[in-house]
Motif scaffolding. Structure first.
Motif, short mmCIF file in Angstrom:
data_model
loop_
_atom_site.label_atom_id
_atom_site.label_comp_id
_atom_site.label_asym_id
_atom_site.label_seq_id
_atom_site.Cartn_x
_atom_site.Cartn_y
_atom_site.Cartn_z
N GLN A 31 -31.14 23.44 35.17
CA GLN A 31 -31.54 24.51 34.27
C GLN A 31 -32.31 23.90 33.09
N VAL A 32 -33.56 24.33 32.92
CA VAL A 32 -34.44 23.68 31.95
C VAL A 32 -34.97 24.70 30.94
N ALA A 33 -34.82 24.37 29.66
CA ALA A 33 -35.45 25.16 28.59
C ALA A 33 -36.80 24.53 28.30
N VAL A 34 -37.87 25.31 28.45
CA VAL A 34 -39.23 24.78 28.37
C VAL A 34 -40.00 25.47 27.25
N ALA A 35 -40.57 24.68 26.34
CA ALA A 35 -41.42 25.24 25.29
C ALA A 35 -42.56 26.02 25.94
N LYS A 72 -27.24 25.58 20.65
CA LYS A 72 -26.10 25.42 19.74
C LYS A 72 -25.03 26.48 20.00
N ASN A 73 -25.46 27.62 20.56
CA ASN A 73 -24.51 28.70 20.86
C ASN A 73 -23.98 28.64 22.29
N GLY A 74 -24.25 27.54 22.99
CA GLY A 74 -23.64 27.34 24.31
C GLY A 74 -24.46 27.75 25.51
N ALA A 75 -25.77 27.94 25.35
CA ALA A 75 -26.61 28.30 26.50
C ALA A 75 -26.49 27.21 27.58
N PRO A 76 -26.62 27.60 28.84
CA PRO A 76 -26.32 26.66 29.94
C PRO A 76 -27.45 25.69 30.31
N PHE A 77 -28.34 25.39 29.38
CA PHE A 77 -29.45 24.50 29.69
C PHE A 77 -28.96 23.06 29.83
N GLU A 78 -29.60 22.34 30.75
CA GLU A 78 -29.23 20.95 31.01
C GLU A 78 -30.31 19.97 30.57
N VAL A 79 -31.55 20.43 30.56
CA VAL A 79 -32.69 19.64 30.07
C VAL A 79 -33.49 20.52 29.13
N PHE A 80 -34.00 19.93 28.07
CA PHE A 80 -34.79 20.67 27.07
C PHE A 80 -36.13 19.97 26.89
N LEU A 81 -37.20 20.69 27.17
CA LEU A 81 -38.56 20.20 26.93
C LEU A 81 -39.09 20.94 25.71
N ALA A 82 -39.02 20.31 24.56
CA ALA A 82 -39.37 20.95 23.30
C ALA A 82 -40.86 20.83 23.01
N ALA A 83 -41.31 21.58 22.00
CA ALA A 83 -42.70 21.51 21.57
C ALA A 83 -42.85 20.62 20.34
N ASP A 84 -41.77 19.94 19.97
CA ASP A 84 -41.83 19.02 18.82
C ASP A 84 -40.88 17.86 19.09
N ASP A 85 -40.77 16.95 18.14
CA ASP A 85 -39.80 15.87 18.26
C ASP A 85 -38.63 16.04 17.31
N SER A 86 -38.79 16.88 16.30
CA SER A 86 -37.74 17.03 15.29
C SER A 86 -36.53 17.81 15.82
N THR A 87 -36.78 18.82 16.67
CA THR A 87 -35.66 19.61 17.20
C THR A 87 -34.79 18.78 18.15
N PRO A 88 -35.37 18.06 19.11
CA PRO A 88 -34.54 17.17 19.92
C PRO A 88 -33.83 16.10 19.09
N GLU A 89 -34.48 15.64 18.04
CA GLU A 89 -33.85 14.65 17.17
C GLU A 89 -32.61 15.23 16.49
N LYS A 90 -32.70 16.50 16.07
CA LYS A 90 -31.54 17.15 15.46
C LYS A 90 -30.40 17.27 16.47
#
Length: 255
Positions: A31-35, A72-90
């Motif tokens: 399950q992937v969250a994609v920007a 942060k609210n528990g969504a079932p994503f397993e990989v996150f492809l963000a549109a920035d670097d700051s959010t994954p860093e957080k």
């Protein structure tokens, strides 16, 4: 004494069945969250990924900031492809990712785009001329491409001049739709939305110089929920491989 005959299965055929059963057993879904800006590239990559690994990629598309809240609210994503670097860093600092899994998979490019041929002449003239009625951008609080757009406007001294003309999309996909449907004459979009194989595929555009905004470094992470999923690890590795990187570059991203 009755003896039940066992069906004869040629050894080669049995080997094929065994391999198929092994492959099926090894195949997993991720399950992937994609920007939103990465929609077209990941769809192309998913086809090769499934073909080459047997794993299936199930993607959801949206704004990076919104995905952060959902994760942060528990969504079932397993990989996150963000549109920035700051959010994954957080997320990394919060302990929400697999340690050591964060990497930059692409560097995005911002473009000013009009659905009309010739409306933009390859420069910022259509923007600085300020003869348009509506300018579309993504929500700068949730979408890194929207934030980059506001930085470009500030650099050009246009922030106050165009503030009443801005129509704001929840994410970069909606910002693109405002322009493609004619609700805005022009707008800031991700180059990947209008670019394929070395050229702008429709309308007219100005490819914004990277120096006019902060770098749009797009980072990927394996989230904690994907820690024990082989497909999550396989996808992270696949994005670094030659097939995926070729597709990413074909949409105008830098690596």
């Amino acid at each position: 004494m009755n003896v039940r005959a066992r069906p004869f299965i040629p050894s080669a055929f049995a080997a094929v069945i065994g391999c198929f059963a092994f492959a099926s057993a090894q195949a997993d879904e991720v399950q992937v969250a994609v920007a939103a800006n990465f929609t077209a590239p990941i769809q192309a990559i998913a086809t090769d990924f499934e073909k080459d690994t047997g794993h299936k990629l199930i993607a959801a598309y949206g704004a990076t900031g919104q995905f952060y809240t959902q994760i942060k609210n528990g969504a079932p994503f397993e990989v996150f492809l963000a549109a920035d670097d700051s959010t994954p860093e957080k997320l990394e600092k919060d302990g929400d990712i697999v340690p050591g899994s964060r990497f930059t998979y692409a560097i995005g490019t911002l473009a000013l785009w009009s659905a009309k041929d010739g409306y933009i002449d390859g420069t910022d003239k259509a923007l600085t001329g300020n003869q348009f009625k509506h300018l579309s951008i993504a929500n700068p609080k949730a979408a890194p491409y929207g934030l980059a757009a506001t930085q470009v406007l500030a650099k050009l001294g246009l922030t106050d001049k165009v503030k009443d003309k801005i129509v704001e999309g929840q994410n970069i996909t909606q910002a693109f739709q405002f322009v493609s449907t004619g609700n805005a004459e022009l707008g800031f979009v991700a180059l990947s939305q209008i670019y394929k194989d070395g050229k702008v595929s429709s309308g007219s555009a100005w490819i914004v110089p990277q120096a006019m905004h902060d770098p749009i470094r797009q980072d990927a992470v394996i989230l904690k929920k994907g820690a024990n999923n082989p497909a999550a690890k396989a996808l992270a590795e696949y994005l670094k491989g030659p097939k995926a990187t070729a597709i990413i570059q074909s949409y105008g991203y830098q690596l």
